[in-house]
Scaffold this active site. Structure first.
Site, short mmCIF file in Angstrom:
data_model
loop_
_atom_site.label_atom_id
_atom_site.label_comp_id
_atom_site.label_asym_id
_atom_site.label_seq_id
_atom_site.Cartn_x
_atom_site.Cartn_y
_atom_site.Cartn_z
CG MET A 18 -1.11 7.53 0.88
SD MET A 18 -0.32 8.99 0.74
CE MET A 18 -1.22 9.79 2.06
CG MET A 19 -7.37 3.97 1.87
SD MET A 19 -7.83 2.57 0.61
CE MET A 19 -9.39 2.56 0.84
CD GLN A 32 -1.32 -0.84 1.56
OE1 GLN A 32 -2.33 -0.28 1.61
NE2 GLN A 32 -0.17 -0.79 2.28
CB CYS A 45 -4.34 0.93 7.46
SG CYS A 45 -3.66 1.72 6.30
CE LYS A 96 2.86 2.51 4.67
NZ LYS A 96 1.77 3.05 5.04
CG HIS A 114 3.65 4.88 9.40
ND1 HIS A 114 2.31 5.12 9.27
CD2 HIS A 114 4.23 6.05 10.01
CE1 HIS A 114 1.91 6.63 9.88
NE2 HIS A 114 3.21 6.91 10.39
N GLY A 124 6.99 7.92 7.34
CA GLY A 124 6.36 8.71 8.48
C GLY A 124 7.07 10.27 8.54
N GLY A 167 4.28 10.09 1.97
CA GLY A 167 2.88 10.16 1.91
C GLY A 167 2.16 11.63 1.85
NE ARG A 168 0.62 12.53 6.95
CZ ARG A 168 0.77 12.53 8.19
NH1 ARG A 168 -0.21 12.58 8.87
NH2 ARG A 168 1.70 11.83 8.69
C1 LIG Z 1 -5.37 10.20 3.35
C2 LIG Z 1 -4.48 8.92 3.61
C3 LIG Z 1 -4.81 7.63 3.19
C4 LIG Z 1 -4.07 6.73 3.58
N1 LIG Z 1 -4.19 5.60 2.97
C5 LIG Z 1 -3.29 4.50 3.18
C6 LIG Z 1 -3.33 3.36 2.75
O1 LIG Z 1 -4.41 2.96 1.60
N2 LIG Z 1 -2.52 2.26 2.78
C7 LIG Z 1 -1.33 2.62 3.71
O2 LIG Z 1 -0.62 1.56 3.89
N3 LIG Z 1 -1.13 3.46 4.17
C8 LIG Z 1 -2.18 4.73 4.13
N4 LIG Z 1 -1.84 5.80 4.60
C9 LIG Z 1 -0.65 6.07 5.35
C10 LIG Z 1 0.55 6.49 4.40
O3 LIG Z 1 0.84 5.63 3.46
C11 LIG Z 1 1.65 6.73 5.44
O4 LIG Z 1 2.26 5.51 5.85
C12 LIG Z 1 1.47 7.90 6.58
O5 LIG Z 1 0.51 9.10 6.06
C13 LIG Z 1 2.65 8.34 6.98
O6 LIG Z 1 3.62 8.85 5.98
P1 LIG Z 1 3.48 10.52 5.88
O7 LIG Z 1 3.89 11.16 7.19
O8 LIG Z 1 4.85 10.52 4.95
O9 LIG Z 1 2.36 10.81 5.42
C14 LIG Z 1 -2.88 6.77 4.35
C15 LIG Z 1 -2.55 8.10 4.84
C16 LIG Z 1 -3.37 9.27 4.28
C17 LIG Z 1 -3.07 10.96 5.10
#
Ligand SMILES: Cc1cc2nc3c(=O)[nH]c(=O)nc-3n(C[C@H](O)[C@H](O)[C@H](O)COP(=O)(O)O)c2cc1C
Length: 248
Positions: free
Chosen positions: A1-2, A62, A92, A138, A179, A220, A241-242
């Protein structure tokens, strides 16, 4: 996650759990390759380093990009670092990848043309052929151009199935991390795209039944161990993720 899963945060998570599969931030394949071509190997090392190569795997690298040759070169640069899997970001919204001075689409926009994704993953898998490192995707469950389109058309399971079948048909990708919401490409920001399109976990569950030969991860909105366990019980891997960021 960025902005989060840099090598320091991954080190913390690895101390908490030796078994979790961790993910890097998305690494821009173009930037990586152009740094290497310029001879800037210190930047390449900084972009790819694991905090402790013996302790950190399994970790997924990734990559973001949409040019097969660039992605293949990025894979070759990454292999010596010890990643357990190399992933192509097709999830993304609104991501652009820099290719020198040219900007190319990457991320969810690539789902609109599965043949490009197939070419990219084929090139990546060939570059990784000397190792046992698998290449994965992804993705979202689909894309819409606008919120209005999403409201009018709704999400269609066959869009996900067709995308997965098309990419998997080349025989190089077996693992899809999904996702489970669509991405709106034109008029919903990055944040909105993580909240507004409805979650369709049922699509991934259906894919589990329809394509038992594939390895599938559901992502998700997962926020409890009980929920994660119930997806595991259905033969899905689970990605958080979050929730992991908010409460490591
Ligand atoms: C701050 C932030 C950065 C993210 N960066 C990436 C990323 O670099 N690559 C990616 O595939 N998804 C990225 N995501 C998406 C998450 O990997 C994930 O797919 C999305 O947040 C849904 O999952 P969650 O509900 O468990 O957070 C990012 C999400 C957040 C909140």
């Amino acid at each position: 996650m960025m902005g989060y899963t840099d090598f320091c945060f991954r080190r913390l998570l690895r101390l908490i759990s030796p078994k979790l599969v961790l993910w890097t931030e998305m690494v821009n394949a173009y930037e990586l390759v152009y740094k290497a071509r310029e001879g800037d190997l210190e930047s390449v090392r900084r972009m790819l380093r694991l905090s402790d190569p013996s302790a950190e795997p399994p970790t997924v690298l990734q990559l973001g990009g949409s040019t097969p040759e660039i992605l293949a070169e990025a894979v070759q640069l990454a292999l010596p670092f010890g990643y357990s899997e190399i992933n192509l970001n097709c999830g993304c919204p609104g991501s652009d990848a820099q290719k020198g001075t040219i900007t190319e689409p990457c991320g969810a926009a690539m789902m609109k043309d599965a043949s490009v994704v197939r070419e990219c993953t084929t090139a990546m898998a060939k570059a990784a052929a000397s190792s046992n490192v698998p290449v994965s995707i992804k993705c979202r469950i689909g894309t819409h151009n606008t919120v209005k389109d999403m409201q009018r058309d709704g999400d269609v399971y066959e869009t996900l199935l067709d995308f997965v079948d098309s990419v998997a048909s080349a025989g190089h990708v077996k693992r899809f991390h999904v996702h489970a919401r669509s991405a709106v490409l034109a008029d919903l920001g990055v944040e909105g795209n993580r909240e507004v399109p409805p979650l369709r976990h049922d699509f991934v569950l259906r894919l589990r039944n329809d394509r038992p030969e594939l390895e599938l991860t559901l992502n998700g909105g997962i926020k409890s161990l009980a929920e994660a366990q119930s997806h595991l019980d259905h033969g899905l891997d689970v990605m958080v993720g979050r929730w992991a960021i908010d409460d490591p």
